[in-house]
Every structure is written in C-alpha cells, then in structure tokens.
Write a protein that holds these residues in place. Structure first.
Motif, PDB file in Angstrom:
ATOM      1  N   ILE A  28       0.847  -1.187   0.000  1.00  0.00           N
ATOM      2  CA  ILE A  28       0.000   0.000   0.000  1.00  0.00           C
ATOM      3  C   ILE A  28       0.890   1.247   0.000  1.00  0.00           C
ATOM      4  N   GLU A  30       2.635   4.668   1.161  1.00  0.00           N
ATOM      5  CA  GLU A  30       3.070   5.283   2.421  1.00  0.00           C
ATOM      6  C   GLU A  30       2.324   6.595   2.650  1.00  0.00           C
ATOM      7  N   ALA A  32      -0.920   8.172   1.869  1.00  0.00           N
ATOM      8  CA  ALA A  32      -2.279   7.906   1.400  1.00  0.00           C
ATOM      9  C   ALA A  32      -3.043   9.179   1.051  1.00  0.00           C
ATOM     10  N   SER A  33      -2.423  10.340   1.200  1.00  0.00           N
ATOM     11  CA  SER A  33      -3.099  11.585   0.818  1.00  0.00           C
ATOM     12  C   SER A  33      -3.035  11.806  -0.700  1.00  0.00           C
ATOM     13  N   GLN A  39      -0.508   7.098  -5.481  1.00  0.00           N
ATOM     14  CA  GLN A  39      -0.489   5.878  -4.662  1.00  0.00           C
ATOM     15  C   GLN A  39       0.001   4.685  -5.473  1.00  0.00           C
ATOM     16  N   ALA A 101      -8.356  -1.896   4.083  1.00  0.00           N
ATOM     17  CA  ALA A 101      -8.336  -1.807   5.541  1.00  0.00           C
ATOM     18  C   ALA A 101      -8.467  -0.375   6.069  1.00  0.00           C
ATOM     19  N   LYS A 102      -7.973   0.596   5.315  1.00  0.00           N
ATOM     20  CA  LYS A 102      -8.108   2.002   5.708  1.00  0.00           C
ATOM     21  C   LYS A 102      -8.801   2.757   4.579  1.00  0.00           C
ATOM     22  N   PRO A 103      -9.741   3.611   4.900  1.00  0.00           N
ATOM     23  CA  PRO A 103     -10.512   4.286   3.849  1.00  0.00           C
ATOM     24  C   PRO A 103      -9.677   5.186   2.941  1.00  0.00           C
ATOM     25  N   GLU A 104      -8.527   5.669   3.402  1.00  0.00           N
ATOM     26  CA  GLU A 104      -7.700   6.544   2.568  1.00  0.00           C
ATOM     27  C   GLU A 104      -6.861   5.775   1.544  1.00  0.00           C
ATOM     28  N   TRP A 105      -6.743   4.465   1.724  1.00  0.00           N
ATOM     29  CA  TRP A 105      -6.005   3.660   0.746  1.00  0.00           C
ATOM     30  C   TRP A 105      -6.857   3.481  -0.502  1.00  0.00           C
ATOM     31  N   LYS A 106      -6.263   3.728  -1.645  1.00  0.00           N
ATOM     32  CA  LYS A 106      -6.961   3.592  -2.913  1.00  0.00           C
ATOM     33  C   LYS A 106      -6.582   2.312  -3.654  1.00  0.00           C
ATOM     34  N   GLU A 108      -4.114  -1.580  -3.348  1.00  0.00           N
ATOM     35  CA  GLU A 108      -3.216  -2.544  -2.707  1.00  0.00           C
ATOM     36  C   GLU A 108      -2.870  -3.573  -3.769  1.00  0.00           C
TER      37      GLU A 108
END
Length: 115
Positions: A28, A30, A32-33, A39, A101-106, A108
């Motif tokens: 993922i 580093e 995530a913004s 990303q 797992a985290k909403p900011e990840w677009k 993986e």
C-alpha cells in the motif's frame, strides 16, 4: 526446506521466499493523501524495492492481484501500471474492487515473482 522471511512482524512478513518464488504481502502507499496515480507509483516503487531485496525484478513477476477501493480509478491506475511493466514481460493479473483496511487507501497490490 528453507523459507526466508523479510520484515517479519507479529502479524505478517512483507515478503517470504521459498523454492525460488517470492510472495509479497499486499503493498500500500506510504502517503495515502495522494491520488490513485501517486499511490500506484508508491506501491510499484515498494514492489521494486522488495523484489530487489529478494534478488528478483519486475520482469520476473508471475502474478499480480490488484485491489482498488473504487473501480473508477481503473484507467488511471492502468496508465501508471503500463508505464511500469516491461512490454512482453507482463504477468498474469486480476483487478477487483475491494474495501481496503483504511478508507484513505486507494490501491493494494499483491505480487508473486520468480527469484
């Protein structure tokens, strides 16, 4: 039977190598913004670094599993992907939409590669 584990923690390893095959954990971004382009570049950079540690390379990737939080990002992700893969050396690949797992990840990406 030798199994190498890289950056092993209590829950998982970033990569395991066995019998000439490297299995990478889902990578993922580093930062995530960033948007999907940023990303995806980060994730592919992390994959390059792990493959190098195993003595492998992106030309030896056997399979890629790509998880996108939003399939609307498919075209932009593919633009980065197509700039990363080596023509004629593309792996088998699947891309699916998934809740990450985290909403900011677009994105993986899970990689299996020959060493």
């Amino acid at each position: 039977m030798t199994i190498q584990r890289f950056d092993a923690g209590p829950r998982m390893a970033e990569m395991t190598v066995h019998n000439g095959v490297a299995y990478l954990a889902g990578q993922i971004a580093e930062d995530a913004s960033q948007d999907i382009t940023g990303q995806t570049r980060q994730v592919l950079g992390a994959i390059d670094a792990l493959l190098e540690r195993a003595g492998s390379h992106k030309t030896k990737v056997l399979r890629a599993q790509i998880f996108l939080a939003d399939l609307a990002d498919f075209a932009a992700m593919n633009a980065v992907w197509e700039g990363w893969v080596v023509p004629g050396q593309t792996p088998a690949r699947a891309t699916v939409q998934a809740a990450l797992a985290k909403p900011e990840w677009k994105i993986e990406i899970v990689i299996t590669a020959a060493v």
